[in-house]
Write an enzyme that holds these catalytic residues in place. Sequence first.
Site, PDB file in Angstrom:
ATOM      1  N   GLY A   1       0.836  -1.197   0.000  1.00 27.24           N
ATOM      2  CA  GLY A   1       0.000   0.000   0.000  1.00 27.24           C
ATOM      3  C   GLY A   1       0.871   1.247   0.000  1.00 27.24           C
TER       4      GLY A   1
ATOM      5  N   SER B   1      -5.542   0.572  13.906  1.00 24.03           N
ATOM      6  CA  SER B   1      -6.304   1.832  13.876  1.00 24.03           C
ATOM      7  C   SER B   1      -6.971   2.027  15.227  1.00 24.03           C
ATOM      8  CB  SER B   1      -7.381   1.729  12.789  1.00 24.03           C
ATOM      9  OG  SER B   1      -8.339   2.740  12.937  1.00 24.03           O
TER      10      SER B   1
ATOM     11  N   TYR C   1     -14.121  -3.297   9.518  1.00 28.58           N
ATOM     12  CA  TYR C   1     -12.799  -2.663   9.673  1.00 28.58           C
ATOM     13  C   TYR C   1     -12.291  -2.779  11.115  1.00 28.58           C
ATOM     14  CZ  TYR C   1      -9.356   1.178   8.985  1.00 28.58           C
ATOM     15  OH  TYR C   1      -8.223   1.955   8.894  1.00 28.58           O
TER      16      TYR C   1
ATOM     17  N   LYS D   1      -8.920  -4.575  12.281  1.00 27.96           N
ATOM     18  CA  LYS D   1      -7.852  -3.822  12.943  1.00 27.96           C
ATOM     19  C   LYS D   1      -7.562  -4.367  14.348  1.00 27.96           C
ATOM     20  CE  LYS D   1      -6.664  -0.915   9.697  1.00 27.96           C
ATOM     21  NZ  LYS D   1      -5.423  -1.235   8.946  1.00 27.96           N
TER      22      LYS D   1
END
Length: 240
Positions: A5, A129, A141, A145
């Site tokens: 990424g 996160s 998500y 995470k």
Amino acid sequence: MLVTGGARGIGAATAKRFASEGAAVVVADFDEGAAQETAAEIGGQAVRCDVTRREDVEAAVETAVSRGGSLDVLVTCAGIIRDNLLFKMTDDDWDAVIDTHLKGTFFAVRAAQKQMVEQKSGKIVLISSTSALGNRGQTNYSAAKAGLQGMTKTLAIELGPYNVNVNCVAPGFIATAMTQQTADRIGVPFEQFMQAAAEQVPLRRVGQPEDVAGTIAYLCSDDAAYVSGQVVYVAGGPRT
Ligand code: NDP
């Protein structure tokens, strides 16, 4: 070093930071054109890599090993969001996020450890996160995470005997394409969205990709040689 990424956002800032310190950087990203632009800026090498595809990830690790002669650092920044309240979240929203973050990171660390264990050294940094602590609209998500934090601790236990440090950074609001995407989705201008976010942060500003890159660089430095299995929040302070 290899950064997944790495074409933009936190990954690109990390690639730049390491290149500025003399590392041979391989920028791996879904978006080959953007990866090439970032790599060209820093004298690195770009590889097209979808982290959800094992063969892509293994090829990226091989490229990094042949470029640097070893693999000193792996940073896994590839990430996506597919936010929705649970009752509207589709199977695809779930699979895409879990596959990119959890399976993608699994593929990357499994491929990297082979080389790092053999050379008896290495630094791995995973990206979690503040959403790991819970965030409305992010069932997929936040689960991914939080999973990465567990993965960090297990990897630190398994790889520590081979002199490989594994840590995790958990950013708060960072100004990147990802947060811009959230602003666009809810129809708020990005500047206004950032201002509102900054008001919730003890340091009264949103984070920049370089804030995260600096912490990653520290975790990969000799100063952090005895730090492993830790989650460092890079969020401008605790949640208020
Ligand atoms: P960006 O969207 O700016 O960068 C993420 C990069 O990952 C993009 O270049 C994207 O490519 C790439 N990518 C997406 N899916 C894949 C894939 N399957 N294989 C390879 N590359 C892929 O986001 P950020 O820099 O903000 O995010 C980096 C990491 O930090 C992510 O893991 C994110 O979850 C995490 N994070 C970000 C926060 C923030 O506030 N920005 C806060 C907390 C954590 P493309 O653009 O083509 O999709």
